[in-house]
Write a protein that holds these residues in place. Sequence first.
Motif, mmCIF file in Angstrom:
data_model
loop_
_atom_site.group_PDB
_atom_site.id
_atom_site.type_symbol
_atom_site.label_atom_id
_atom_site.label_comp_id
_atom_site.label_asym_id
_atom_site.label_seq_id
_atom_site.Cartn_x
_atom_site.Cartn_y
_atom_site.Cartn_z
ATOM 1 N N LEU A 1 48.107 37.407 47.386
ATOM 2 C CA LEU A 1 48.276 36.095 48.012
ATOM 3 C C LEU A 1 48.191 34.983 46.974
ATOM 4 C CD1 LEU A 1 46.094 36.489 51.248
ATOM 5 C CD2 LEU A 1 48.579 36.631 51.044
ATOM 6 N N ILE B 1 40.034 43.057 47.250
ATOM 7 C CA ILE B 1 39.416 41.991 48.040
ATOM 8 C C ILE B 1 39.600 40.624 47.402
ATOM 9 C CG2 ILE B 1 37.705 43.546 49.036
ATOM 10 C CD1 ILE B 1 35.676 42.445 47.056
ATOM 11 N N GLU C 1 42.149 39.277 46.409
ATOM 12 C CA GLU C 1 43.385 38.634 46.830
ATOM 13 C C GLU C 1 43.161 37.670 47.996
ATOM 14 O OE1 GLU C 1 45.888 38.807 45.068
ATOM 15 O OE2 GLU C 1 45.356 40.518 43.805
ATOM 16 N N TYR C 2 42.034 37.827 48.696
ATOM 17 C CA TYR C 2 41.750 36.942 49.826
ATOM 18 C C TYR C 2 41.067 35.640 49.413
ATOM 19 C CZ TYR C 2 42.786 40.802 53.038
ATOM 20 O OH TYR C 2 43.406 41.800 53.744
ATOM 21 N N LYS C 3 40.624 35.549 48.172
ATOM 22 C CA LYS C 3 39.765 34.430 47.775
ATOM 23 C C LYS C 3 40.442 33.071 47.912
ATOM 24 C CE LYS C 3 36.399 36.745 44.839
ATOM 25 N NZ LYS C 3 35.774 36.835 43.504
ATOM 26 N N LEU D 1 42.209 32.011 50.191
ATOM 27 C CA LEU D 1 42.160 31.507 51.564
ATOM 28 C C LEU D 1 41.065 30.457 51.715
ATOM 29 C CD1 LEU D 1 42.586 34.790 53.675
ATOM 30 C CD2 LEU D 1 44.337 33.123 53.047
ATOM 31 N N VAL E 1 45.295 38.693 61.205
ATOM 32 C CA VAL E 1 45.269 39.793 60.237
ATOM 33 C C VAL E 1 45.312 41.131 60.970
ATOM 34 C CG1 VAL E 1 44.100 38.531 58.396
ATOM 35 C CG2 VAL E 1 42.737 39.659 60.178
ATOM 36 N N PRO F 1 40.577 44.041 57.087
ATOM 37 C CA PRO F 1 40.626 42.806 56.301
ATOM 38 C C PRO F 1 39.395 41.923 56.496
ATOM 39 C CG PRO F 1 42.145 42.707 58.162
ATOM 40 C CD PRO F 1 41.661 44.109 58.085
ATOM 41 N N ASP G 1 36.952 42.962 53.973
ATOM 42 C CA ASP G 1 37.390 42.505 52.651
ATOM 43 C C ASP G 1 37.139 41.011 52.470
ATOM 44 O OD1 ASP G 1 38.209 45.055 52.090
ATOM 45 O OD2 ASP G 1 40.310 44.708 52.592
ATOM 46 N N MET G 2 37.390 40.220 53.507
ATOM 47 C CA MET G 2 37.160 38.776 53.396
ATOM 48 C C MET G 2 35.673 38.463 53.272
ATOM 49 S SD MET G 2 40.010 36.839 55.769
ATOM 50 C CE MET G 2 40.112 38.000 57.128
ATOM 51 N N VAL H 1 34.978 34.712 51.583
ATOM 52 C CA VAL H 1 35.931 33.742 52.127
ATOM 53 C C VAL H 1 35.298 32.956 53.273
ATOM 54 C CG1 VAL H 1 38.116 33.487 53.360
ATOM 55 C CG2 VAL H 1 37.936 35.101 51.461
ATOM 56 N N CYS I 1 42.160 39.997 64.892
ATOM 57 C CA CYS I 1 41.920 41.170 64.039
ATOM 58 C C CYS I 1 42.171 42.447 64.839
ATOM 59 C CB CYS I 1 40.507 41.149 63.478
ATOM 60 S SG CYS I 1 39.212 41.049 64.730
#
Length: 501
Positions: A189, A211, A213-215, A217, A228, A244, A247-248, A253, A263
């Motif tokens: 992302l 994980i 990749e969510y930062k 957000l 998600v 997810p 992971d967030m 996040v 979800c």
Amino acid sequence: MPFPTLSEFAAKSVAQGIVNETISLDFRLDTKCSNAIVREIFNEDKVCGENYRKLEEYKNQLSVTKIDFRKYDVDTEAVLNLANFNLVSLDFGEMWFLEMDFPDPEYGEEFLDIVTMFDRSMNNYSRRSLIHLGMASDQGYIKGWEKEVEDLFHCHTFDDDRFQFPSFCASFSNLRVLDISYVKGLSSLHGINKLENLQNLLLCHEDLDNINEYKELFELKTLKHLDVSSNHFSDNWSETGTNPIRDMLAAGVRMEALEFLDCSTTAVTEHELEEFVKNHSSLQTIAAICTPCNQSTISGMKMLNMFSMSESLGYLLRTDRNTLVCHFMKDVFETVKANLTHLDDFDLCRVKNALLFVLREPFDRETKVTTLARYLGSELFQHQLSTSRFPTDTADIIEMFYNVFNKRDFYTSWQDETVELMLGMLEATVNSVSPGLLIPDRVLHIVFEKTFALVDQFPQYQTKGNEIVRQAVKWMSSEQIQKMSGNSELERKVQEMINSA
């Protein structure tokens, strides 16, 4: 189900007149009416149909501003016709047929010159006013298209299946809605923090590399709606399924404006959702359909799951999630069946109302058939008939069930399954009778009528029809027998069916 308004009836009537060529319009309709009529024209059409061509025929009568081509493989003629309309919203489906007329100057027909296509098909008003552009396709586009398309439009929302994500975010920094669900090869992302005005993000069925990749957000200060959800259905969430939310949480996040989270069909646990809620003070609603949290409640949170079946189904209807409806209702039926002895009439009534919601609302036909088949297979129908002693709406419900099955195409591979389900429903009805409990006259009439009709159409089910009729006659009262003797046609059919064994 709310009763249609007069304007909805009118739009449907005009749409049918246009499709059937039984109506003549010699004046221009306003925008609201035009959009409603075109929506009905498209709704009436099958996938890959050709009702979209009516836009060309009635371009001088329809003031359309919203066009959704997602069910169509439109051709160049239809695309060029878009110049006749002042659009604010446009969605495309497959675009393969456009490659020949709009080839990539460098690579030919392997890629679509989407810039030239839009340049020729969009008038100046549409270029200024378009706020939603959807291209849900894995079609390849010419290099650098993002910047050139952004120069043509000032879109606020955009959907696409294949693009360079960082470049895309930089080019469309004013996006308010972004749907990158099911994007092939999306592993990061990175760059999403450029979308400072983003309010709605759909990340359905995406499995990011790690994980971290969510930062980014965390930097979306205006994000209110996050989806998600997955399309992975499992009976063992501990071994399979994406998560997810976990992971967030691991990535730390926090989205300060987030109000809605979907979800569904992920492996999220109740504890993880509770932690997520603690980190998001603005969160109001969580859709956790077909998850390990299917029956969870969280204080202060509106949960869309089994505890709010009607609201959950309404949400799935609005978001066009037919497959998820089937799995959700399967979970409902299995859960109820496993706890049947502990449920009261109120609980069973909620399940029945949820089923009727699916059958009455405009879900697709296969969703209705699949849901009803699972309901009958769960034996809840028989249980409700026997415990409720044939409630007053039994005849109407059987009629509705029959009509759902009867609308299925019999001349397909589904024929045997469909007929057997209908006969099974009628058999369950007559088998629910016990000493002291009579089949109501109207229900009895429907059982006879539908059984005769099915056996006439499908003689190979004569034996099953005979069993149903015999069982019905066995429990008829003397008064019901007397009434039948006054109906010579019915009496003849009953005798013929019984004697055919």
